[in-house]
Every structure is written in structure tokens, then in C-alpha cells.
Design a protein around this motif. Sequence first.
Motif, PDB file in Angstrom:
ATOM      1  N   CYS A 122       0.838  -1.202   0.000  1.00 25.25           N
ATOM      2  CA  CYS A 122       0.000   0.000   0.000  1.00 25.25           C
ATOM      3  C   CYS A 122       0.876   1.257   0.000  1.00 25.25           C
ATOM      4  N   TYR A 123       1.903   1.226   0.830  1.00 27.24           N
ATOM      5  CA  TYR A 123       2.831   2.347   0.932  1.00 27.24           C
ATOM      6  C   TYR A 123       3.523   2.607  -0.407  1.00 27.24           C
ATOM      7  N   THR A 124       4.003   1.544  -1.038  1.00 28.73           N
ATOM      8  CA  THR A 124       4.693   1.684  -2.321  1.00 28.73           C
ATOM      9  C   THR A 124       3.787   2.332  -3.361  1.00 28.73           C
ATOM     10  N   GLY A 125       2.539   1.925  -3.378  1.00 28.14           N
ATOM     11  CA  GLY A 125       1.581   2.520  -4.302  1.00 28.14           C
ATOM     12  C   GLY A 125       1.375   4.000  -4.048  1.00 28.14           C
ATOM     13  N   ILE A 126       1.335   4.375  -2.782  1.00 25.82           N
ATOM     14  CA  ILE A 126       1.132   5.788  -2.444  1.00 25.82           C
ATOM     15  C   ILE A 126       2.356   6.624  -2.815  1.00 25.82           C
ATOM     16  N   VAL A 127       3.545   6.079  -2.603  1.00 27.67           N
ATOM     17  CA  VAL A 127       4.762   6.800  -2.981  1.00 27.67           C
ATOM     18  C   VAL A 127       4.792   7.027  -4.494  1.00 27.67           C
ATOM     19  N   ARG A 128       4.431   6.012  -5.256  1.00 28.96           N
ATOM     20  CA  ARG A 128       4.383   6.158  -6.714  1.00 28.96           C
ATOM     21  C   ARG A 128       3.333   7.199  -7.115  1.00 28.96           C
ATOM     22  N   ARG A 129       2.180   7.156  -6.444  1.00 27.77           N
ATOM     23  CA  ARG A 129       1.113   8.120  -6.746  1.00 27.77           C
ATOM     24  C   ARG A 129       1.537   9.538  -6.361  1.00 27.77           C
ATOM     25  N   ALA A 130       2.197   9.673  -5.218  1.00 28.56           N
ATOM     26  CA  ALA A 130       2.630  10.992  -4.762  1.00 28.56           C
ATOM     27  C   ALA A 130       3.597  11.619  -5.761  1.00 28.56           C
ATOM     28  N   ARG A 131       4.477  10.797  -6.315  1.00 21.21           N
ATOM     29  CA  ARG A 131       5.430  11.324  -7.308  1.00 21.21           C
ATOM     30  C   ARG A 131       4.715  11.668  -8.603  1.00 21.21           C
TER      31      ARG A 131
ATOM     32  N   ALA B 284       0.406  16.076   2.049  1.00 14.55           N
ATOM     33  CA  ALA B 284      -0.680  15.373   1.366  1.00 14.55           C
ATOM     34  C   ALA B 284      -0.382  13.875   1.287  1.00 14.55           C
ATOM     35  N   ALA B 285       0.876  13.521   1.031  1.00 11.87           N
ATOM     36  CA  ALA B 285       1.250  12.109   0.956  1.00 11.87           C
ATOM     37  C   ALA B 285       1.089  11.435   2.315  1.00 11.87           C
ATOM     38  N   SER B 286       1.466  12.129   3.377  1.00 14.37           N
ATOM     39  CA  SER B 286       1.338  11.573   4.723  1.00 14.37           C
ATOM     40  C   SER B 286      -0.130  11.382   5.111  1.00 14.37           C
ATOM     41  N   ALA B 287      -0.968  12.371   4.761  1.00 16.62           N
ATOM     42  CA  ALA B 287      -2.396  12.266   5.067  1.00 16.62           C
ATOM     43  C   ALA B 287      -3.031  11.113   4.309  1.00 16.62           C
ATOM     44  N   LEU B 288      -2.627  10.932   3.056  1.00 18.20           N
ATOM     45  CA  LEU B 288      -3.148   9.830   2.259  1.00 18.20           C
ATOM     46  C   LEU B 288      -2.715   8.489   2.842  1.00 18.20           C
ATOM     47  N   MET B 289      -1.488   8.413   3.283  1.00 16.67           N
ATOM     48  CA  MET B 289      -0.996   7.166   3.880  1.00 16.67           C
ATOM     49  C   MET B 289      -1.753   6.841   5.163  1.00 16.67           C
ATOM     50  N   ARG B 290      -1.992   7.819   5.981  1.00 10.48           N
ATOM     51  CA  ARG B 290      -2.713   7.559   7.234  1.00 10.48           C
ATOM     52  C   ARG B 290      -4.144   7.092   6.948  1.00 10.48           C
ATOM     53  N   SER B 291      -4.791   7.705   5.962  1.00  3.53           N
ATOM     54  CA  SER B 291      -6.163   7.293   5.644  1.00  3.53           C
ATOM     55  C   SER B 291      -6.203   5.847   5.158  1.00  3.53           C
ATOM     56  N   ARG B 292      -5.173   5.435   4.408  1.00  2.00           N
ATOM     57  CA  ARG B 292      -5.112   4.044   3.957  1.00  2.00           C
ATOM     58  C   ARG B 292      -4.818   3.106   5.116  1.00  2.00           C
ATOM     59  N   LEU B 293      -3.943   3.527   6.014  1.00  6.06           N
ATOM     60  CA  LEU B 293      -3.644   2.708   7.197  1.00  6.06           C
ATOM     61  C   LEU B 293      -4.891   2.517   8.053  1.00  6.06           C
ATOM     62  N   GLU B 294      -5.694   3.559   8.149  1.00  8.12           N
ATOM     63  CA  GLU B 294      -6.925   3.457   8.933  1.00  8.12           C
ATOM     64  C   GLU B 294      -7.859   2.412   8.341  1.00  8.12           C
ATOM     65  N   LEU B 295      -7.970   2.395   7.009  1.00  3.81           N
ATOM     66  CA  LEU B 295      -8.801   1.386   6.352  1.00  3.81           C
ATOM     67  C   LEU B 295      -8.253  -0.021   6.593  1.00  3.81           C
TER      68      LEU B 295
END
Length: 229
Positions: free
Chosen positions: A193-202, A210-221
Motif C-alpha cells: 500500500c505504501y509503495t503505491g502511495i509513494v508512486r502516486r505521490a510522485r 498530502a502524501a502523509s495524510a493519504l498514507m494515514r487514511s489508507r492505514l486506517e482502512l
Amino acid sequence: MNRPGELAFLFIYNRQFQAGAMRDESRRRLTRRDARKQETHHQVIQAARRVFLDEGYERATIKTIADAAGVSAGTVLNVAPTKSALLVVILGEEYEAIRDSVDRLEAALSGNLLDRLSALVQVIMEAQLRHEELFAAAIAHTWLWTGDSYTEAAAQMSQAWGAVERLLAKGVEKGELRRDLAPADAARLIEDCYTGIVRRARGEQLDRSAASALMRSRLELVIKGLAAH
């Protein structure tokens, strides 16, 4: 006057002394040679790091790395046989530093499981974003690499996630997560999940907040899906 026995002893001793001196000199030469080899290795790796960060992994060439290191292209290839192998060596050092930072933070964590997990992942993200070009190249190329390069790069990427796996295991022990949960599998899920978010953030040019907030929302899910019921 020396007796025959003394002469024989002195002859043998002298031969042993000379042999010992030759071995010592050989060891000194070997040590100096090894020291020069290690210095050249360090020189090439640091030059490759600078070139990758300044010019980008795609634009970097063995020649530009050799020029930056002040050595021949052949010397660079003696350190690592390909450009991707150089990147793997550099990432090994980076991930080791990240792992050490995460391991130190692990002992000081507090709060609920989501807060603790978010703190660990945030450290990984901050470290990677400081050298974004290196990690972006690694993430992109692990989709293309096969064989030893992929295996080594993937193993390095997982180095920093040991603390996450231990945190999830504690969550199972404390009844925060499902009893049938395999912490190693859950850690890999979060890493993917993290790898996908890093790729999306770039790709979407998200800033760190914004990347950190997106990661936390995914972790919550993820945590909600893995929570004990």
C-alpha cells in the motif's frame, strides 16, 4: 667461534626470519591494496549517489559516474556490473539507515495502534522523500527487474518494515487485531500500500503533507479491516 650446531641454528633462524619478514611485507602490501580498493569502492558509490540525485537515474550513465568519481568506466563496473546494481548497493546503505531510525522509534511509541503504526510509516516516508530520486528509481525498476537485482532490491525495501511487523504482532497479542492474522503478511500488505502511495505521490506531485495524510487514511482502512471483532 661458532660450533656447527650453532651455525645450523643461525642459518635456520635467519631463513625463518627472512620468510617472516617477507610474509609481513606481503601482508602490508595486501593491506594497502585492500585499503585502496575500499577507497575506490567508496569513491564510486558516492559518485553514483551524487549523479543519480543530481541528474536522475534514467539520465545517469556509467561514463558520467566514472567521470564524477575520477576513475575509468571499467573501474566503476568492477564495483558493480550494471547501473541497476550500483543503485541496489546505494539503497542497501539507505535502507539500513532507515531501519535503524525505525527501530529506535519503536521503543518510544505510544498511543493507539493506528497512531503507532502511522508514526513508523511516517519515518520511512520522510527518509525516502529526502532522497526521492533514488527511491523512485528503485520502486519503478522493481516492476521491471527480474532475477538477482529484483530479489536484492525487494529484500532491501523490506528491511525497514521489521518494526511494523513486530508492532502488528503486538496488536494480535493485545487483542487489537484478529487472532488469525499473520503479522508478516499484514506488514507486506501495508508495504505494498505504501509503495503505491509513494508512486502516486510522485506522479501527482503531492507534497509531503498530502502524501502523509493519504498514507494515514489508507492505514486506517487497513487497521479497520484487520481489527478484532
